[in-house]
Write a protein that holds these residues in place. Sequence first.
Motif, PDB file in Angstrom:
ATOM      1  N   LYS A 353       0.822  -1.162  -0.052  1.00 60.26           N
ATOM      2  CA  LYS A 353      -0.025  -0.070  -0.069  1.00 60.26           C
ATOM      3  C   LYS A 353       1.048   1.142  -0.058  1.00 60.26           C
ATOM      4  O   LYS A 353       2.106   1.106   0.430  1.00 60.26           O
ATOM      5  N   ASN A 389      -1.754   3.822  -6.620  1.00 63.70           N
ATOM      6  CA  ASN A 389      -2.623   4.214  -5.283  1.00 63.70           C
ATOM      7  C   ASN A 389      -3.806   4.649  -5.496  1.00 63.70           C
ATOM      8  O   ASN A 389      -4.789   4.779  -4.458  1.00 63.70           O
ATOM      9  N   GLY A 391      -6.445   4.206  -6.847  1.00 64.24           N
ATOM     10  CA  GLY A 391      -7.858   3.461  -6.950  1.00 64.24           C
ATOM     11  C   GLY A 391      -8.294   3.122  -5.549  1.00 64.24           C
ATOM     12  O   GLY A 391      -9.254   3.337  -4.881  1.00 64.24           O
ATOM     13  N   TYR A 392      -7.167   2.593  -4.628  1.00 63.08           N
ATOM     14  CA  TYR A 392      -7.529   2.200  -3.246  1.00 63.08           C
ATOM     15  C   TYR A 392      -7.554   3.182  -2.228  1.00 63.08           C
ATOM     16  O   TYR A 392      -8.343   3.453  -1.373  1.00 63.08           O
ATOM     17  N   ASP A 395     -11.217   4.640  -2.818  1.00 67.32           N
ATOM     18  CA  ASP A 395     -12.105   3.742  -2.396  1.00 67.32           C
ATOM     19  C   ASP A 395     -12.149   3.883  -0.899  1.00 67.32           C
ATOM     20  O   ASP A 395     -13.113   3.725  -0.437  1.00 67.32           O
ATOM     21  N   TYR A 396     -10.856   3.935  -0.184  1.00 68.31           N
ATOM     22  CA  TYR A 396     -10.787   4.186   1.223  1.00 68.31           C
ATOM     23  C   TYR A 396     -11.652   5.379   1.819  1.00 68.31           C
ATOM     24  O   TYR A 396     -12.566   5.467   2.795  1.00 68.31           O
TER      25      TYR A 396
END
Length: 941
Positions: A353, A389, A391-392, A395-396
């Motif tokens: 991450k 990064n 995308g996530y 999303d977070y």
Amino acid sequence: MVKIVCIGGGTGQSKLLQGLREVTTDLVAIVGVTDNGRSTGVLRNEFDMLAPGDIRNCLVALSNSPKVLKELFQFRFTSINEDSAFYGMNFGNLLIAALTKINNDNFGEAIKEVSKILKIEGKVLPSTLANTQVCAELSTGKVLVGEPEIARAYGTKKKIKRLFLKDKNVKANQDCIDEIMSADLVVIGPGGLYTSVIVNLLPIGMVEALKNTTAKKVYVANVATQQGVTDDLNLYDHVKEIEKYVGKGVLDAVVVNNRSPPKRLVEKYRAAGAYFLEIDDAQIAKIKTICKNVILADIVQRKFVEEFGKANYIRHNPKKLASVLLRIPRKKVKGVILVAGKGERMKPFSLNKSKEMIEFMGKPLIARHATEMIKNGITDIIFICNEENIGYIKDYFQKDYIPTIEKDIGMGLNVNLEFVLQIEQKGPVNAILYARSLLEKDYFVIKYGDSLASDDQIKQMLATFDSDTSVDAVATLRKVTKPQEYGIARFNKNNELVEIVEKPQKDFPSDLANVGLALVNGKVFFNSIDRFGVGEVLPPVEYVLRNKGRASFWIFKGKRVDVGRVWNILDAYKLLIDKLRNSKPRILSKNVSNTVKIGKGVYIGRNAKIGKNVTLGDYSSIDGIVEDNCVISNSVIMAGTVIGSGSKISYSVIGENTKIGKNFYTKTKSSDVEVFCKDKYVLSGKNTLGLFCANDVVIGDNLYSEPGKMIFPNKIVNQNITTDLLLRAIIFDADNTIYQTKEVAKLADMAAMTFFSGQTNKSPEYLYNYWIKNIVSKLVADKNPIRRHRKYSYTLLCNKFKVRNIDGGFEAFLGSLTQNIQLSPGFRELLPALSSYKVALLTEDTRDVLDAKLKRFRLSNLFDSVISSTEIGVMKPSQEYFDSIISSLGVSPSECLFVGDNYTKDLAIPKKNGTNVLLFSLDGKGDFKDFSELVKILAKL
């Protein structure tokens, strides 16, 4: 400096002033003077003067005088006989009365004299200089005169129809009118709705000033009803009453508390005839018909105070309320958080991450930056991300962060988040350019996502901006001992910031370095980019200065950590604990044995589980499971990880979902521990460091690690950790490594020659020998893949012997080759062990030949990256092969193992670049001759 005028009275206004004086000194309190109750009434009757009580409270709230003097002004005579004329009298009120007489009954001058005595910052002004009283006409037609009468006689069935002053033509204090007209923000309330707040709106000229001023006007709603006065009014009714007196469309905002006090306190209020003002969606919707901007915020005290001998008053929290109010008049400011860095120096924790998503005390670092911005009123935030990064991170924030942020902050918010992709990594200014369309019309704050500070830097920077909103930038500076390593501020003789000099090597302009936090005017900044380009890597403030913009600055004196290297995780955690918890433990889990010993600065997450007789030393963060009899200190144990019983871990960071066996321990004593960082070993500057272990690692029982060692993901460790375990990618040569082509190459070429022979009178053997001697021998050293391709040399042969169907011969060759070629011994058995690694293939075959071979063995999907001579355009050996494969895998050379059958062609260049290499040879002269042996070798690597 933001100028704020507060209109009100009573305890509510004095509390508000206590908070506002910390953010501005340009502060004016307009206070009602019609009170005639208790001792104030005695003074008014005796000396024919205005009411001093609420004014006195505001003066004390703004005072810079010694504590004893403030206590003297608030002293009330209550220990004497109740029949005494002095009973309940306040000393400060007496002094104001005396000064009024000394100044020929000029109440305004008396207040100025008291202001000097108390050394107040700001001004306290009576709303009128006329000696009058407040009156209330009830819905029954009855008229009540004076505050005590209104409080005593007003019942729940007798609403106040109209509030007015007893004397006609009472004019507002001209000083009040002048201050309102020059204000940036006018705050109405909090305080008793009628007798402390609305009473100030009644003098002639006050409402007109509110309508005509350019200041923002905000009403701070009360948190509870006033016994006997507003019993039957709900929150909407309070706002409606304010609108009745100031007029429609005057209010720019309404601030409403959204935190409920303890039920026991609500019940006490109810028993005493007062009611906490609850809110609901229906009321908020109705309030928005009066004023669209309704700000919901947690703005009451956590601890409920005792005043006037009565326990547990619900009061506004001065600091929280001031923080909310300060945002209202500010120019629009957006936020930019830079998170596009690859985090190469943070491996192994940045492998799974972004480093900004590493959790500290249950929250990612990036979330803490966003929250800091939102708490300071910056609710439009742009995240500049990279392609890995974005995308996530998006999303977070959409799924996890937004639903919880309002609860965490205690405020109703309209948060707008944007996620922008930075394609090329060329510094912060380049990153901001990708968000130009979102920023060029606004001021915006730039913050690096991998930093952490001991103080609220955003708050301090915005305070600097608020003191002079005409500037085009605000720089954050800090003192440094090595100016040659930073961008250093240069000032003119007037101490104005005029330049940021990048890493001066001599003649340092100052010892103040630029910190990665700034506020800039988007228009000036982007105009500068258009004029000067982005050829140099300069801080954003410097671009503003080059475009003749004005910049102010503030000096950060706190602690700061750039979370750029693995040991910084420990530094940042300690800083965060000290900042948020003052070293007090924070225990969220219910699964903590009562035999656990807990040091200072310990955090135990909600899902953690701590066994018996565990010692958690100072500054440890536990989100996983710690079994019995362990000692953990100065370490971070991430979620899902299990620490086996009897283990002793210190100054270490253990990633997620890792299993550490029993009786494991970390050695920590060393001198300036050397740590692997971005493909090389660097001195950490730390004399005590333990283990840095990535996610999904398994470590056996009864082992130890040397100081500063590192383990990359998915390793199974069954020996003491005396070296770093960094391997995460395996690169294979193809021919005669994965599969054996030497033995079948001639057979395949003979198949082609047989095909060609059918079109001429020459035998296959003759054609083959001619091809080898006269064609292949001349091409064997050629570096051009096209000329080394079978089809090219076959074409030369066919031209010589007038053969037309060249493709048929090549297909015969390829068919024979793929039919007879075999995998090297043990390679099929190796495949399960490769699942934990990135796997790549590097070959000088052309793509068409390679694809046929991989299809033969069904290996096409095995490789994360494949590089052939078709892509490179040159034969081996060549640095380009190695550079391409490393780049495509996103790894560094130190993280790779290269396996090949020829040292010169395959292994020499990788070894020179720092990669582990293994020579495969069937004759046993290499490092191994059967790929099943590689499984054991990988375990050691």
